[in-house]
Design a protein around this motif. Structure first.
Motif, short mmCIF file in Angstrom:
data_model
loop_
_atom_site.label_atom_id
_atom_site.label_comp_id
_atom_site.label_asym_id
_atom_site.label_seq_id
_atom_site.Cartn_x
_atom_site.Cartn_y
_atom_site.Cartn_z
N SER A 435 7.01 7.16 -4.88
CA SER A 435 8.09 6.33 -4.33
C SER A 435 8.18 6.44 -2.81
O SER A 435 8.78 5.59 -2.17
CB SER A 435 9.42 6.74 -4.96
N ARG A 436 7.55 7.46 -2.21
CA ARG A 436 7.67 7.67 -0.76
C ARG A 436 6.35 7.47 -0.04
O ARG A 436 6.27 7.69 1.17
CB ARG A 436 8.17 9.09 -0.48
N ILE A 437 5.32 7.06 -0.78
CA ILE A 437 3.98 7.00 -0.19
C ILE A 437 3.88 5.97 0.93
O ILE A 437 3.02 6.06 1.81
CB ILE A 437 2.93 6.72 -1.30
N PHE A 438 4.79 4.96 0.93
CA PHE A 438 4.74 3.93 1.96
C PHE A 438 5.65 4.24 3.15
O PHE A 438 5.78 3.41 4.05
CB PHE A 438 5.14 2.58 1.36
N GLU A 439 6.27 5.43 3.16
CA GLU A 439 7.08 5.81 4.31
C GLU A 439 6.21 6.22 5.48
O GLU A 439 5.08 6.72 5.30
CB GLU A 439 8.01 6.97 3.94
N GLY A 455 -0.68 8.99 8.35
CA GLY A 455 0.55 8.74 7.62
C GLY A 455 1.18 7.40 7.95
O GLY A 455 2.31 7.13 7.56
N LEU A 456 0.44 6.52 8.66
CA LEU A 456 0.98 5.22 9.05
C LEU A 456 0.26 4.06 8.38
O LEU A 456 0.77 2.93 8.39
CB LEU A 456 0.89 5.05 10.57
N GLY A 457 -0.94 4.31 7.83
CA GLY A 457 -1.74 3.21 7.28
C GLY A 457 -1.02 2.46 6.18
O GLY A 457 -0.92 1.22 6.21
N SER A 459 2.15 2.49 5.49
CA SER A 459 3.39 1.90 6.01
C SER A 459 3.10 0.56 6.68
O SER A 459 3.85 -0.41 6.51
CB SER A 459 4.05 2.85 7.00
N ILE A 460 1.99 0.49 7.42
CA ILE A 460 1.58 -0.77 8.05
C ILE A 460 1.21 -1.80 6.98
O ILE A 460 1.56 -2.99 7.08
CB ILE A 460 0.42 -0.54 9.02
N VAL A 461 0.53 -1.36 5.93
CA VAL A 461 0.17 -2.26 4.83
C VAL A 461 1.43 -2.89 4.23
O VAL A 461 1.52 -4.11 4.04
CB VAL A 461 -0.62 -1.49 3.75
N LYS A 462 2.41 -2.07 3.95
CA LYS A 462 3.65 -2.57 3.37
C LYS A 462 4.35 -3.55 4.32
O LYS A 462 4.84 -4.61 3.90
CB LYS A 462 4.58 -1.40 3.05
N THR A 463 4.40 -3.21 5.61
CA THR A 463 5.05 -4.08 6.60
C THR A 463 4.35 -5.43 6.68
O THR A 463 5.00 -6.49 6.71
CB THR A 463 5.05 -3.40 7.98
N LEU A 464 3.01 -5.43 6.73
CA LEU A 464 2.26 -6.69 6.85
C LEU A 464 2.40 -7.53 5.59
O LEU A 464 2.58 -8.76 5.67
CB LEU A 464 0.80 -6.39 7.15
N VAL A 465 2.30 -6.90 4.42
CA VAL A 465 2.37 -7.67 3.16
C VAL A 465 3.75 -8.30 3.01
O VAL A 465 3.87 -9.48 2.66
CB VAL A 465 2.05 -6.75 1.97
N GLU A 466 4.80 -7.54 3.29
CA GLU A 466 6.15 -8.10 3.18
C GLU A 466 6.38 -9.17 4.23
O GLU A 466 7.12 -10.13 3.99
CB GLU A 466 7.18 -6.98 3.32
#
Length: 491
Positions: A435-439, A455-457, A459-466
């Motif tokens: 549940s925290r892997i995208f932080e 630890g940012l890859g 998070s960037i994936v989630k930001t770009l997809v959303e």
């Protein structure tokens, strides 16, 4: 009466189950909740207060009933002694006692006179004819001891007895006992008491129900505050404010305090993001220059010793890694400030996956495989951003998989959605970390740090997809690998 009470309780139970949210769908209030404690407190207070009033009323009514007969009996005892004294002047004492005891007003009671030795001198015979010998014997036994006025149940009938010294001409002859049948009055008294019990229960339940509803309504602003605060994230600190209408003044003060706290947090968070953005921007240029000089020195340094070349290669790799980290931070900073722009268009995903596979082969030693695609699949997204997302996911899968394990790209279209999956057979991610892997900066363990992750890859994936109107999911099991799936709208 019992059946009526059961019916009323059943109806009340159904009504409560229908109207209480904590009784519906198996939801039970936790004992630590304010609503539970207030309801429990009011319930206990209602039971004690109403039960106490009912008990006091019953005892008071019984005392009044007994006292009324007590005073009546005491008056009759005085009258009996007085009349015996008067008749004793005209006849013998025994004859005077028998004459008085046969008067009509004394025939309505049971009268005994015992001498100082406890033997019965005389007793009434009129009322005695109406009771059976067994009851008569029990009453005689009942008057063998000094009495205080009280009610006795003998042979299904209620009696009140009272006794005291028997004086004639200032001479104590023994004890005089009077017993009166109060079955009719006491039955009425018991019926009143029994009718008070269901009324008290109904009043208690009604009071608890009304109080619980009032408590629930009074606590609604607090529940609304809790629901609002649950939806606030770090990115929404500047947008959310607690607005409560018709709330008590104390709750309004609490909401205002929370709003002030949100203002301070929003300002602090904005300063932090601005600081990260400025530092990333200022450091990227000098580090790029340093990396350029290091790579140039390595290319031209034919006379470098092996230790010198190794040191320069380590420095160049670390500079490159730091530049990637700063680039990731800049990407996230742009997204936080709303400056991350997307060029959404419809395109064929087949060619994009082939291109991504070819690019990934350069750093994966040919481990990336593309599963056969059924037909041409159209997706609606930003082509370059989607390429960056897939490369990040492939890079993440390579870092945390064994060198011989393949990385598979899959795609399918279903229900106007396109599903792009990156599958590996690596070490997997434990459930408590998924549940925290995208932080940002979050790592499962130190193994991820040694693997070179920042630890940012993800998070960037989630930001770009959303940002492209999609979402990313994870399905992982320790020891069996992970599947990251990007879900985007189909064209």
């Amino acid at each position: 009466m019992v059946d009526v009470l059961k019916t009323n309780n059943t109806s009340l139970g159904n009504w409560m189950s229908k109207h209480f949210s904590f009784a519906r769908k198996g939801k039970i209030l936790p004992p630590a909740s304010l609503k539970f404690q207030l309801t429990l407190g009011i319930t206990i207070f209602s039971v004690l207060s109403l039960g106490g009033v009912t008990t006091w009323t019953s005892l008071r009514m019984q005392k009044l009933l007994v006292d009324s007969h007590k005073y009546k009996i005491q008056d009759m005892a005085k009258k009996f002694s007085h009349e015996v004294t008067v008749y004793s002047e005209m006849m013998s004492r025994d004859a005077a006692i028998k004459k008085v005891i046969q008067k009509p007003e004394f025939q309505e009671h049971l009268v005994w006179i015992r001498d100082n030795n406890g033997d019965i001198i005389t007793q009434s015979i009129g009322f005695q004819k109406e009771i059976d010998p067994q009851t008569h014997g029990l009453l005689l036994e009942y008057t063998n001891m000094p009495l205080k006025p009280k009610v006795a149940l003998i042979s299904d009938r209620y009696w009140v007895a009272c006794g005291g010294p028997f004086w004639v001409s200032n001479q104590r002859l023994g004890k005089l006992y009077l017993v009166t049948d109060i079955t009719r009055e006491y039955t009425i008294f018991l019926s009143i008491v029994y009718s008070l019990i269901p009324v008290t229960i109904f009043a208690t339940v009604l009071l608890v129900v009304i109080s619980a509803l009032y408590i629930r309504k009074s606590l609604e602003p607090l529940q609304k505050m809790s629901q609002l605060t649950e939806t606030i994230s770090a990115d929404d600190l500047s947008d959310y404010r607690l607005k409560l209408e018709q709330a008590p003044s104390e709750v309004s003060m609490l909401a205002n305090t929370c709003n002030k706290m949100l203002d301070r947090l929003s300002e602090s968070w904005e300063q932090q993001r601005q600081f990260v953005s400025n530092v990333s921007h200022e450091l990227r240029t000098p580090l790029t220059i340093v990396q350029g000089y290091l790579q140039s020195t390595l290319r031209r340094g034919n006379n470098l010793t092996p230790p010198q070349r190794e040191g320069l290669e380590v420095a160049a790799n670390e500079a490159e890694r730091t530049i990637r980290l700063l680039q990731d931070l800049l990407e996230l900073a742009r997204a936080d400030h709303g400056n991350l722009h997307f060029q959404i268009e419809s395109f064929e995903v087949n060619s994009l996956l082939s291109e991504v596979r070819e690019m990934a082969q350069q750093f994966s030693q040919g481990r990336v495989r593309l599963e056969a695609i059924q037909g041409n699949i159209q997706v609606k997204a930003d082509r370059n951003r989607l390429k960056q997302v897939l490369l990040n996911l492939i890079d993440n899968a390579i870092k945390y998989s064994e060198p011989e394990q393949p990385i598979t790209l899959k795609v399918k279209a279903k229900n106007q959605k396109v599903y792009l999956s990156v599958c590996d057979k690596g070490q997997g991610i434990p459930l408590q970390h998924q549940s925290r892997i995208f932080e940002r900066f979050y790592r499962v363990d130190e193994a991820r740090t040694r693997a070179g992750g920042t630890g940012l890859g993800l998070s960037i994936v989630k930001t770009l997809v959303e940002g492209m109107g999609g979402r990313v999911t994870l399905l992982s099991k320790p020891g069996e690998g992970s599947i990251f799936t990007v879900i985007l709208p189909a064209s």
